[in-house]
Each structure stands twice: as structure tokens, then as C-alpha cells.
Write an enzyme that holds these catalytic residues in place. Structure first.
Site, PDB file in Angstrom:
ATOM      1  N   SER A  38      11.036  -4.040  17.487  1.00  0.00           N
ATOM      2  CA  SER A  38       9.870  -3.947  18.500  1.00  0.00           C
ATOM      3  C   SER A  38      10.130  -3.741  20.003  1.00  0.00           C
ATOM      4  CB  SER A  38       8.907  -5.110  18.338  1.00  0.00           C
ATOM      5  OG  SER A  38       8.424  -5.021  17.074  1.00  0.00           O
ATOM      6  N   HIS A 101       6.027 -11.960  23.704  1.00  0.00           N
ATOM      7  CA  HIS A 101       6.666 -11.268  22.653  1.00  0.00           C
ATOM      8  C   HIS A 101       7.188  -9.762  22.905  1.00  0.00           C
ATOM      9  CE1 HIS A 101       6.730 -10.786  17.983  1.00  0.00           C
ATOM     10  NE2 HIS A 101       7.513 -11.752  18.161  1.00  0.00           N
ATOM     11  N   SER A 103       6.581  -6.598  22.019  1.00  0.00           N
ATOM     12  CA  SER A 103       5.621  -5.357  22.284  1.00  0.00           C
ATOM     13  C   SER A 103       4.968  -5.687  23.739  1.00  0.00           C
ATOM     14  CB  SER A 103       4.713  -5.348  21.129  1.00  0.00           C
ATOM     15  OG  SER A 103       5.585  -4.785  20.018  1.00  0.00           O
ATOM     16  N   GLU A 261      -2.490  -5.061  21.212  1.00  0.00           N
ATOM     17  CA  GLU A 261      -1.530  -5.176  20.266  1.00  0.00           C
ATOM     18  C   GLU A 261      -2.254  -5.902  18.947  1.00  0.00           C
ATOM     19  OE1 GLU A 261       2.823  -6.513  18.817  1.00  0.00           O
ATOM     20  OE2 GLU A 261       1.566  -7.500  20.366  1.00  0.00           O
ATOM     21  N   ASP A 266       2.370  -6.886  11.648  1.00  0.00           N
ATOM     22  CA  ASP A 266       3.907  -6.891  11.602  1.00  0.00           C
ATOM     23  C   ASP A 266       4.411  -8.149  10.901  1.00  0.00           C
ATOM     24  OD1 ASP A 266       6.674  -5.939  12.597  1.00  0.00           O
ATOM     25  OD2 ASP A 266       6.451  -7.951  13.189  1.00  0.00           O
ATOM     26  N   HIS A 270       6.305  -8.805   7.432  1.00  0.00           N
ATOM     27  CA  HIS A 270       7.767  -9.438   7.168  1.00  0.00           C
ATOM     28  C   HIS A 270       7.791 -10.427   6.246  1.00  0.00           C
ATOM     29  CE1 HIS A 270       9.665  -7.278  10.068  1.00  0.00           C
ATOM     30  NE2 HIS A 270       9.082  -7.704  11.212  1.00  0.00           N
ATOM     31  N   ASP A 307       4.486   0.742  16.341  1.00  0.00           N
ATOM     32  CA  ASP A 307       5.667   0.664  17.125  1.00  0.00           C
ATOM     33  C   ASP A 307       6.648   1.170  15.859  1.00  0.00           C
ATOM     34  OD1 ASP A 307       5.204  -1.536  15.802  1.00  0.00           O
ATOM     35  OD2 ASP A 307       5.975  -2.860  17.264  1.00  0.00           O
ATOM     36  N   HIS A 308       6.572   0.941  14.735  1.00  0.00           N
ATOM     37  CA  HIS A 308       7.565   1.324  13.731  1.00  0.00           C
ATOM     38  C   HIS A 308       6.712   1.083  12.446  1.00  0.00           C
ATOM     39  CE1 HIS A 308       7.457  -3.117  13.082  1.00  0.00           C
ATOM     40  NE2 HIS A 308       7.858  -3.140  14.233  1.00  0.00           N
ATOM     41  N   HIS A 384      11.772  -3.632   8.829  1.00  0.00           N
ATOM     42  CA  HIS A 384      11.034  -2.501   9.117  1.00  0.00           C
ATOM     43  C   HIS A 384      11.500  -1.261   8.430  1.00  0.00           C
ATOM     44  CE1 HIS A 384      10.591  -4.646  13.339  1.00  0.00           C
ATOM     45  NE2 HIS A 384       9.860  -5.104  12.463  1.00  0.00           N
TER      46      HIS A 384
END
Length: 456
Positions: A38, A101, A103, A261, A266, A270, A307-308, A384
Site C-alpha cells: 500500500s 498508515h 495509504s 479511504e 484490506d 488479510h 490500491d491493489h 495482496h
């Protein structure tokens, strides 16, 4: 006779950003990685340059952890938030993660390691925090972060010394004795501007008109809780934070840039928590919908992307109407069911017994929100994915966001539409010479364009 069809309404419904007129795809890889983290992606979509994994706001000339290289002026990048401020517009960030963080930090920080959120983390890597400022310190004292009108999210611990417990009992993590929340307030007093610091939903909602010129809201010591696990009486929703930020920034007649965001999507992935990830996506959709209600399509560009990717997959041959969070209408060769939503790796791995997969549908906590979907490869944290991610756009110049392109093009496209930053602008003479009469007419309002952008 045709078979009776299941209720298909959920399949025909749309997330707020899926109604936008333009969709495109971006390539998310880092300079030194097939699959991004990120920090390098934040640098790409906020600063317009591909970077190395683990670095923020720095060009590919800076390897991770190389603080000396990060101080070279040629390697230090400027973000689209800074471009907006340089043009006299407002800027702010909203996130469900810590505001330090990776991002959100892409909007303001220049750091050789994304984990240097406080001075103690720099010391852990045997570096000198007096030579390379941590991310929280940059947000409070360095440009452009110290000029952000709105900062809303979590992460109080990164701003407080270890000797202090915050309002909810979380210990600070700074070993330099500094209280950056107090320093943020002192900076605003010294500049003779109005300001507010809030740490819970009630304080935020009770801010009265006129709104302060600057607002810092840190609602948790760490990340904000997942929506499904949050107390709505004390925790603001992403939509509420978004509305408050827009109301505040809209006072600038020249416009603004706002980064929002939904970062806990995300985190849920995870941990292989599919239900929480999907609910956080709905929360982001609600924030987009609120923004679309508040901002006119005539003068406000809204761009929504991720972002991914992640490695969750939708699999099996279930008929429509099957519970998306349940097992597939299929079984493996041993007759064991598997989930429609599963992950290729992560902490949700179950050991096979005599070569047979575990039947996860028999587990005691099956289908609770904290239940992990099954995976193929056991890892402490799901990785990711490397797929291209979608971009949805609405507003002036939205058609530019169609097609397949590098993620680092995003801020340049937004800056072109808004007539800010380096490069060609939609309202410049050079640009208008290249436009058809219809597109030329559409650029007349671009100089006052407001930019609003959401990322995962």
C-alpha cells in the site's frame, strides 16, 4: 416450462460507484515488485510516480530503509494534495485506518519505510529520528500535512508519548516525550486560526457552526473498529466522516482535494474475514453515495479505485440465489464442501486429515463475522493480489479514466481536469487547442473544479 428463478434483486443492485459513467483499469505493480504493497501504490496514485515497496512519497531512486537517499531533494515527490494547496484550494484526508498508515500517508509524507509512523519505529531500525522525521511528525509539522484542513481517522498512539494513556486507555508509542496532538493545537494557536480536536463521534457531531478552519479527529488509539463490531453511538461511520469533511472543505470557493479511504477492507482480507471485508465495502459505497449527493456532477470529479487486489476468489457453480457467504453448490472429489468465497493463502488454512480437507461448515463458529474462510496456502497474513484494479469516475473529464493504464497516471489525470499541479491542464491554452468544440465547452468550469477521491 422454464425453472423458477430465484430472487435476483441482489444481483441486479449496484454499489454507488458502479453507477458512475466511466470505468477503467490500472496496473498496480511497484518498481521492485510484481505485487504491490500500500505504500508504493499510495505514492503512485497520489504523487504520480511508481516507487519501491515500503517507501512513501519518494521516487524509485530510494530503496526501502535508506533514510539518507530519502533526503535527496530530487527523490522527494509532491502529492496532488500539495498541488491543490499550492493553488489556494483546500485539502484533507479521511480514513478508517490510522491517519499515519501507508495509504493516507501518501498524501503528505516522504519516508523510506512505511512503518516509521512514530520515532520509536525509526529507532528500532537503528536510524536517527532527528535526521528522518516520522510520519506523525510530518503530518503535524511539515508541508503539506500541516495545512490539511481536515484530518479524520484513527491512530492516537502514534502522536502520544509512552507515558500517556489516551482517552480510551491506549498507551502512546512515542519515546521522545512529545505529544503531537498538543503540538498540532499549539501550531494552530500560533497561526491564529480556529481549530478543534475531537476523539469520539459525539464531539464530532456537536461541533457547531461556524465550523473550525482546522479539524483533527482521532477516534481510536489504533485503527477504527470494523463497522459490524463498532458501537455506532461512539464511533462515526465512514459516510459521516466523509460528509463532515466535504462540508468543511466546501467553504473554499476555489475547491478542494479530499482523500477518503475505506482501509479496513484490506485488513479483513488479510485475516480471511470475507464477511467483514464485504461489509466494509458496503460502508465505502455508502460514503461514495453521500459524496455524490453533496457534490454536483457539474463541477466535482469523484474517482473511486483500489490500491491493489486481494487473493479472494469467487468459485464453484452455484445457481443464482445461493448465499454468497455460504458453501458452493458443489463439493470436492472427496465429497467435502467448499466456500463460494475462499482465499488462495492466509491464516484460514485448516490441516488436511489423511489427505482430506476439513469440512469447515461443521466448525462451532461457522459463519460468525470473525470466522475465517478456508485457504490453500497457510500464511500468517493473506497477501495482496497482482491483478489490475478498477477505476470508477464521475464528473468533469471523467471519460479520461477509461482504458488500461499505469496507476501513476491517476493524479495527473485528476490534476489535468482540475487545472492544478505540473503538466498540461484542461483550462490551459495549449490544451484547448487539442480539443474538439464539444470538449472545449466542457472545460470552461474546470478552473473551479472540486476533486473528491476514495480508495480502498
Amino acid at each position: 416450462m422454464y425453472p423458477e428463478l430465484p430472487d435476483i434483486e441482489p444481483y441486479e443492485s449496484q454499489l454507488a460507484f458502479e453507477t458512475f459513467p466511466t470505468v477503467g483499469l490500472t496496473k498496480t505493480y511497484c518498481i521492485n515488485g510484481q505485487i504491490a504493497d500500500s505504500s508504493c501504490t499510495a505514492t503512485a496514485y497520489l504523487c504520480g510516480v511508481k516507487a519501491n515497496r515500503g517507501t512513501i512519497g519518494l521516487s524509485g531512486a530510494v530503496p526501502r530503509y535508506d533514510w539518507a537517499a530519502s533526503l535527496q531533494e530530487a527523490a522527494r515527490l509532491s502529492s496532488i494534495a500539495a498541488w491543490a494547496l499550492d493553488d489556494g484550494r483546500g485539502a484533507g484526508i479521511v480514513t478508517t485506518t490510522r491517519v499515519t498508515h501507508a495509504s493516507p500517508a501518501g498524501a503528505f509524507a516522504k519516508v523510506a519505510n512505511r512503518h516509521w509512523e512514530n520515532n520509536a519505529e525509526i529507532l528500532k531500525d537503528n536510524q536517527d529520528p532527528n535526521l528522518c522525521s516520522d510520519i506523525a511528525q510530518q503530518l503535524v509539522h511539515s508541508y503539506p500535512g500541516n495545512r490539511f484542513k481536515v484530518i479524520l481517522g484513527g491512530g492516537r498512539r502514534e502522536f502520544l508519548p509512552i507515558s500517556i494513556l489516551d482517552e480510551e486507555g491506549t498507551a502512546g508509542r512515542r519515546t521522545d516525550g512529545r505529544n503531537l496532538i498538543e503540538e498540532w493545537q499549539a501550531d494552530k494557536r500560533a497561526r491564529n486560526v480556529t481549530y478543534n480536536y475531537v476523539w469520539n463521534r459525539n464531539q464530532l457531531m456537536n461541533i457547531i457552526e461556524p465550523l473550525p478552519e482546522y479539524l483533527l479527529g482521532l477516534f481510536e488509539g489504533d485503527h477504527l473498529p470494523y463497522h459490524l463490531e463498532a458501537d455506532s453511538a461512539t464511533e462515526p461511520s465512514l459516510a459521516e466522516l466523509t460528509e463532515f469533511a466535504i462540508r468543511s472543505l466546501s467553504r473554499n470557493e476555489k475547491g478542494f482535494f479530499l482523500f477518503v479511504e475505506g482501509g479496513r477492507i484490506d485488513h479483513a482480507h488479510h485475516d480471511n474475514l470475507a464477511e467483514l471485508a464485504l461489509d466494509e465495502t458496503l460502508e465505502m459505497s455508502a460514503a461514495v453515495a453521500r459524496a455524490a449527493e453533496l457534490l454536483s456532477e457539474d463541477d466535482s470529479l469523484i474517482v473511486v479505485t483500489a490500491d491493489h487486489a486481494h487473493v479472494m476468489t469467487l468459485n464453484g457453480y452455484s445457481p443464482r440465489g445461493t448465499d454468497i457467504l455460504g458453501p458452493s453448490n458443489d463439493r470436492d472429489e472427496a465429497g467435502v464442501p467448499y466456500m463460494t468465497l475462499s482465499y488462495s493463502n492466509g491464516p484460514g488454512f485448516r490441516p488436511h486429515i489423511n489427505g482430506t480437507r476439513a469440512d469447515v461448515t461443521t466448525e462451532p463458529n461457522y459463519r460468525r463475522v470473525e470466522w475465517m474462510s478456508h485457504v490453500d496456502v497457510p500464511l500468517e497474513s493473506e497477501t495482496h493480489g497482482g491483478e489490475d484494479v478498477a477505476v470508477f469516475a464521475r464528473g468533469p473529464q471523467h471519460a479520461m479514466f477509461a482504458g488500461l493504464y499505469e496507476q501513476s497516471q491517476l493524479p495527473h489525470l485528476m490534476a489535468y481536469a482540475a487545472c492544478i499541479g505540473p503538466g498540461l491542464h484542461a483550462c490551459s491554452a495549449a490544451a484547448t487547442q487539442l480539443l474538439t468544440p464539444a470538449l472545449l465547452a466542457a472545460t470552461t468550469y474546470s478552473i473551479l473544479l472540486k476533486i473528491y477521491i476514495l480508495f480502498e
